[in-house]
Design a protein around this motif. Structure first.
Motif, mmCIF file in Angstrom:
data_model
loop_
_atom_site.group_PDB
_atom_site.id
_atom_site.type_symbol
_atom_site.label_atom_id
_atom_site.label_comp_id
_atom_site.label_asym_id
_atom_site.label_seq_id
_atom_site.Cartn_x
_atom_site.Cartn_y
_atom_site.Cartn_z
ATOM 1 N N ASN A 56 0.812 -1.418 0.002
ATOM 2 C CA ASN A 56 0.030 -0.179 0.057
ATOM 3 C C ASN A 56 0.721 1.137 -0.020
ATOM 4 O O ASN A 56 0.521 2.131 -0.800
ATOM 5 C CB ASN A 56 -0.887 -0.063 1.229
ATOM 6 N N GLU A 115 -0.127 4.797 7.876
ATOM 7 C CA GLU A 115 -1.559 4.646 7.253
ATOM 8 C C GLU A 115 -2.383 5.915 7.182
ATOM 9 O O GLU A 115 -2.816 6.310 6.222
ATOM 10 C CB GLU A 115 -2.433 3.628 7.947
ATOM 11 N N SER A 159 -3.110 7.505 3.689
ATOM 12 C CA SER A 159 -4.261 6.896 3.239
ATOM 13 C C SER A 159 -5.111 7.694 2.157
ATOM 14 O O SER A 159 -6.020 7.334 1.371
ATOM 15 C CB SER A 159 -5.201 6.440 4.534
ATOM 16 N N ILE A 167 -9.987 2.760 -0.519
ATOM 17 C CA ILE A 167 -9.619 1.533 0.374
ATOM 18 C C ILE A 167 -10.589 0.459 0.493
ATOM 19 O O ILE A 167 -11.810 0.607 0.907
ATOM 20 C CB ILE A 167 -9.168 2.496 1.870
ATOM 21 N N GLY A 195 -9.008 6.311 7.377
ATOM 22 C CA GLY A 195 -10.028 6.768 5.962
ATOM 23 C C GLY A 195 -11.275 7.182 6.216
ATOM 24 O O GLY A 195 -11.885 6.976 7.535
#
Length: 172
Positions: free
Chosen positions: A76, A108, A112, A118, A135
């Protein structure tokens, strides 16, 4: 494996080494490329990870990647950065958010926002991501893990109905 090959040409980039999944994907006719970021151990991993950004970016220059779908933390991280550098949409798949890897949470949270979407494999994980500001709810889609049922043996319906006391006319 089941993408329409007349419309799509999937290419798999593995950040670490060739393993059982790379073998299965390759045997299934998929193009698999390995970046080998763990080739020399953890000491050189950050440098080889940076090299993987260039490897994937260079592939895009030659083949015009339409979308990146990354899977798990390191991928990611890589996928989001390459996608933004190259102007490619990115779907980041989060499968687990481990409490013992607390250092990953700030990364993250910071990155993100680079994801177009996601995906999470459960509502509980989506809720966790939203609660921890990883997120926004509207950017997180839940896609449950699946099982390739074609590889499972067909049950003996008559035997199972008799075992559980169902009529063969019942919908089970």
């Amino acid at each position: 494996r089941r993408l329409n090959r007349e419309k799509f040409t999937p290419v798999i980039f593995g950040l670490k080494g060739w393993g059982i999944y790379a073998e299965k994907m390759s045997a299934g006719g998929l193009e698999v490329r390995v970046c080998g970021i763990n080739k020399y151990g953890k000491l050189l991993m950050p440098f080889l990870w940076i090299k993987s950004l260039f490897t994937i970016s260079n592939y895009d220059r030659k083949h015009d990647i339409a979308i990146i779908n990354s899977f798990l933390f390191q991928a990611n991280l890589t996928g989001r950065i390459v996608a933004r550098l190259r102007g490619i949409p990115v779907i980041s798949s989060v499968r687990v958010m481990e409490v013992e890897k607390k250092w990953q949470m700030p990364v993250e949270k910071a990155l993100s926002g680079l994801s177009d979407i996601i995906t999470a494999n459960s509502r509980a994980l989506k809720n966790f991501l939203v609660q921890n500001k990883v997120g926004k709810p509207e950017k997180i889609e839940v896609i449950y893990n699946g099982i390739d049922t074609a590889s499972l043996p067909s049950p003996d319906r008559n035997r199972l109905n008799a075992e559980f006391g169902f009529s063969n006319d019942n919908f089970v």
